[in-house]
Design a protein around this motif. Structure first.
Motif, PDB file in Angstrom:
ATOM      1  N   LEU A  52       2.523   1.721  -3.498  1.00 56.65           N
ATOM      2  CA  LEU A  52       1.586   2.220  -4.501  1.00 56.65           C
ATOM      3  C   LEU A  52       1.269   3.686  -4.265  1.00 56.65           C
ATOM      4  O   LEU A  52       1.206   4.483  -5.206  1.00 56.65           O
ATOM      5  N   LYS A  53       1.091   4.053  -2.999  1.00 56.16           N
ATOM      6  CA  LYS A  53       0.810   5.455  -2.682  1.00 56.16           C
ATOM      7  C   LYS A  53       1.954   6.347  -3.134  1.00 56.16           C
ATOM      8  O   LYS A  53       1.734   7.406  -3.748  1.00 56.16           O
ATOM      9  N   GLN A  82      -5.885   2.874  -7.142  1.00 60.17           N
ATOM     10  CA  GLN A  82      -6.106   2.006  -5.990  1.00 60.17           C
ATOM     11  C   GLN A  82      -7.311   1.093  -6.216  1.00 60.17           C
ATOM     12  O   GLN A  82      -7.268  -0.106  -5.927  1.00 60.17           O
ATOM     13  N   TYR A 119     -10.623   5.767  -0.121  1.00 61.47           N
ATOM     14  CA  TYR A 119      -9.538   6.201  -0.988  1.00 61.47           C
ATOM     15  C   TYR A 119      -8.978   7.569  -0.614  1.00 61.47           C
ATOM     16  O   TYR A 119      -8.188   8.134  -1.357  1.00 61.47           O
ATOM     17  N   LEU A 173      -5.118   8.523  -0.687  1.00 65.60           N
ATOM     18  CA  LEU A 173      -4.375   9.091  -1.798  1.00 65.60           C
ATOM     19  C   LEU A 173      -4.762  10.539  -2.076  1.00 65.60           C
ATOM     20  O   LEU A 173      -4.537  11.059  -3.159  1.00 65.60           O
ATOM     21  N   ARG A 175       0.823  -1.208   0.000  1.00 65.06           N
ATOM     22  CA  ARG A 175       0.000   0.000   0.000  1.00 65.06           C
ATOM     23  C   ARG A 175       0.860   1.263   0.000  1.00 65.06           C
ATOM     24  O   ARG A 175       0.564   2.224  -0.710  1.00 65.06           O
ATOM     25  N   GLU A 184      -6.438  -1.650  -8.797  1.00 59.70           N
ATOM     26  CA  GLU A 184      -5.608  -2.716  -8.227  1.00 59.70           C
ATOM     27  C   GLU A 184      -6.431  -3.655  -7.364  1.00 59.70           C
ATOM     28  O   GLU A 184      -6.263  -4.875  -7.409  1.00 59.70           O
ATOM     29  N   GLU A 185      -7.324  -3.100  -6.553  1.00 61.44           N
ATOM     30  CA  GLU A 185      -8.128  -3.946  -5.672  1.00 61.44           C
ATOM     31  C   GLU A 185      -9.043  -4.870  -6.473  1.00 61.44           C
ATOM     32  O   GLU A 185      -9.146  -6.068  -6.180  1.00 61.44           O
TER      33      GLU A 185
END
Length: 493
Positions: A298-299, A338, A325, A328, A295, A341-342
Motif C-alpha cells: 500500500l505504501k 491508510q 501515519y 507515508l 503495508r 483501509e484501516e
C-alpha cells in the motif's frame, strides 16, 4: 495494618445444575478445559474488537483536528474525505454501543440484575445487517481514489492489494479452526498426563525420559492463543483442574489404564498436539509476514500516486497527520488512504464475525438467568451477595520514582483491584466469562472512576448455596437454560 484493608477472594467453584431448566433442556453447568478455552477465545476477540474501535475513534478525531480544510478540486485525497467521515461515524456508533455493553454488564454484576442488557444485545445483533448496505457503498466509494491516480497500473495494483487482503482474512479463519483443534487436544493432554501421574504415584514408578518439546509447546500456546493475562490464567486453571481430577482418579484406582498404556496414550496425544500447534505457529508467522507485505504494498502504491501528482507544486498535499501515519510521509493522500483501509477492513471483519460472535457468547452464558415470562429481565441468584474485595493495596502507594500517588489515583487503583479480586479464576460457571469480558471492556474503553463512587461487586456463592437440593424448581424465576456452548464460526469476510 494490612489485615485492615486486605481481603482475600473466597473460593467460588460451583455449579448451577438444573436451575430453572425445562424438561429436556441441555446446557453446560460447568466449564471444561476445552470450553473454557473456546469461550476465552471469544472474549479475547471481543476485547480486541473494542480496543481497535477505541483506537480508530481516536484516529478519526485526529484526522478531523489535523488534516485541515479539504482542497479544492477532485483529487484522490478529496474523494476520500466523505468516505472517511462515514466510516468514522459507523465506528463511532459501534463504539457507543460497546460502551453501553460495558455499562450494562457492570450493572448486572454489581446489582445482580439487568433489564437493559438483552435489548442491547438485540440491537448489537441487528447492527451488521442494518449497516451492511451503507458499509458496502462507502467501501466502494473509498476505493474510487485509485481512479484519480495517474501512476502506471494503479487500478491493477490495487486489485492485487485486495487479493492479498482476502488471503489475510482466510488465514484468520484457518487460525480459528486450528485453535479449536488445539483446545480439544490440550484438554485431552491434561487428562492423559494426570492419569499417568496418578498411576506413577500409586505404583511408585516413573515415566520414561521425554524430549522436552512439550514445554516449548506450552510456552508458545500460552502466549499466542490469548492476548490478556486474565484469560491465560483462567485457561491455565482449568487445564490444571483437569490434570488434578484425572490424577486423583488414577491414584484411587478408578480407571482401567495400565502405566505403559497411559504413557503411550499421552505420547500419541502430545504428538498430535505438537503437529497442530506447529501448523498454528507457521500459519501465524505467514499471516504476520503477509501483514507486513500488505503495508509495504500500500505504501508503494500511494507513493507512486503522490510522485505523479508532484506537478501541483512543492509541498502540495502536505498535512499534519496523526503520528501513526508518518509512515507515508505526511502526504494527505497517504494519510487518507491508510486510514480509509484501516476503518474499512476493521468494520467489515467486525460486522461479519467479531460482533455476531460476541453477541452469541453473551446470549449463551446469560440465558440461564432469564426470568420466565420476562425474558429481557436477567436476575442472578440471590446468593450472589455483595462483598468488597481488595488486592495488595500497599503496592500502589508509590509511583515508580518513589513519590506517593494522589488520593484520586489510589481510589482508582483500589476500585480496579476490587473488581478483579471479586471473582477468582476458579469459578466454573460459564457466566463468569461474561464477567471477564466486562473487566476487559472496563480496561480498554477508557474507563473513568464514576463520580468517585466505588462500586460493590457481587461475589459468587459457595457450592452449598446453589446445590440442586437447595432449589425448588417450581419457585425459580429462571427460564430454560441454554444448549451447548456456542462454537466459533468461520468468518464471512
Amino acid at each position: 495494618v494490612h489485615s485492615v484493608w486486605f481481603v482475600l477472594a473466597s473460593s467460588v467453584l460451583f455449579t448451577m445444575a438444573g436451575i430453572g431448566a425445562g424438561e429436556g433442556a441441555v446446557f453446560e453447568v460447568a466449564l471444561t478445559a476445552a470450553s473454557a478455552q473456546r469461550l476465552a477465545g471469544m472474549v479475547d476477540a471481543a476485547g480486541s474488537m473494542a480496543t481497535s474501535s477505541e483506537q480508530l475513534a481516536a484516529t478519526a478525531q485526529s484526522l478531523e483536528d489535523g488534516l485541515g480544510p479539504a482542497s479544492k478540486g477532485v483529487g484522490a485525497d478529496v474523494i476520500l474525505r466523505g468516505p472517511l467521515q462515514t466510516l468514522g461515524a459507523l465506528n463511532g456508533e459501534l463504539r457507543d454501543m460497546l460502551y453501553k455493553l460495558r455499562d450494562e454488564l457492570g450493572t448486572l454484576f454489581t446489582t445482580g440484575s439487568s433489564q437493559e442488557l438483552r435489548p442491547l444485545l438485540r440491537d448489537l445483533a441487528k447492527l451488521p445487517s442494518a449497516k451492511a448496505s451503507e458499509l458496502g457503498a462507502v467501501r466502494a466509494q473509498a476505493a474510487e481514489w485509485t481512479k484519480q491516480c495517474s501512476a502506471p497500473g494503479a487500478l491493477a495494483r490495487y486489485r492485487h492489494f485486495e487479493a492479498l487482503h482476502r488471503e489475510h482474512v482466510a488465514f484468520d479463519a484457518e487460525l480459528r479452526s486450528l485453535s479449536d483443534e488445539v483446545y480439544e487436544l490440550r484438554e485431552e493432554r491434561a487428562a492423559a498426563d494426570g492419569i499417568l501421574a496418578g498411576l506413577e504415584e500409586r505404583l511408585s514408578k516413573q515415566r520414561g525420559h521425554r524430549k522436552g518439546e512439550e514445554y516449548e509447546l506450552a510456552r508458545y500456546l500460552g502466549s499466542s492463543l490469548f492476548r490478556w493475562d486474565l484469560l491465560r490464567t483462567k485457561v491455565a486453571h482449568h487445564l490444571a483442574t483437569t490434570f488434578s481430577a484425572s490424577r486423583e482418579e488414577a491414584i484411587e484406582g478408578r480407571g482401567s489404564e495400565d502405566i505403559e498404556g497411559a504413557e503411550q496414550k499421552l505420547g500419541a496425544i502430545e504428538e498430535r498436539l505438537q503437529h497442530v500447534a506447529e501448523a498454528h505457529k507457521k500459519l501465524s508467522e505467514r499471516r504476520k509476514d503477509l501483514g507486513k507485505q500488505l503495508r509495504s504494498f500500500l505504501k508503494s502504491l500511494v507513493l507512486s500516486c503522490e510522485a505523479t501528482a508532484s506537478a501541483s507544486g512543492p509541498g502540495a498535499g502536505q498535512t499534519t497527520a496523526p503520528r501513526k501515519y508518518h509512515l507515508l510521509g505526511g502526504q494527505r493522500l497517504g494519510v487518507h488512504v491508510q486510514a480509509g483501509e484501516e476503518f474499512s477492513r476493521f468494520l467489515n471483519a467486525t460486522f461479519a464475525h467479531s460482533l455476531p460472535q460476541t453477541v452469541a457468547l453473551l446470549e449463551q452464558v446469560l440465558q440461564p438467568y432469564m426470568v420466565t415470562g420476562d425474558m429481557d429481565n436477567l436476575v442472578l441468584p440471590t446468593t450472589w451477595k455483595a462483598r468488597p474485595k481488595v488486592g495488595r493495596w500497599w503496592e500502589w502507594l508509590e509511583e515508580a520514582g518513589g513519590k506517593p500517588v494522589a488520593h484520586e489515583e489510589f481510589e482508582r487503583r483500589f476500585a480496579a483491584a476490587k473488581r478483579r479480586f471479586s471473582v477468582r479464576v476458579s469459578a466454573a460457571e460459564p457466566v463468569v466469562m461474561a464477567y471477564l469480558l466486562w473487566l476487559i471492556l472496563e480496561d480498554v474503553l477508557n474507563t473513568q472512576n464514576r463520580g468517585g463512587q466505588q462500586e460493590v461487586v457481587l461475589s459468587l456463592p459457595s457450592p452449598d448455596d446453589v446445590s440442586p437440593s437447595s432449589w425448588n424448581a417450581s419457585e425459580s424465576p429462571m427460564a430454560p437454560a441454554a444448549p451447548a456452548i456456542v462454537r466459533d464460526e468461520t468468518s464471512l469476510v
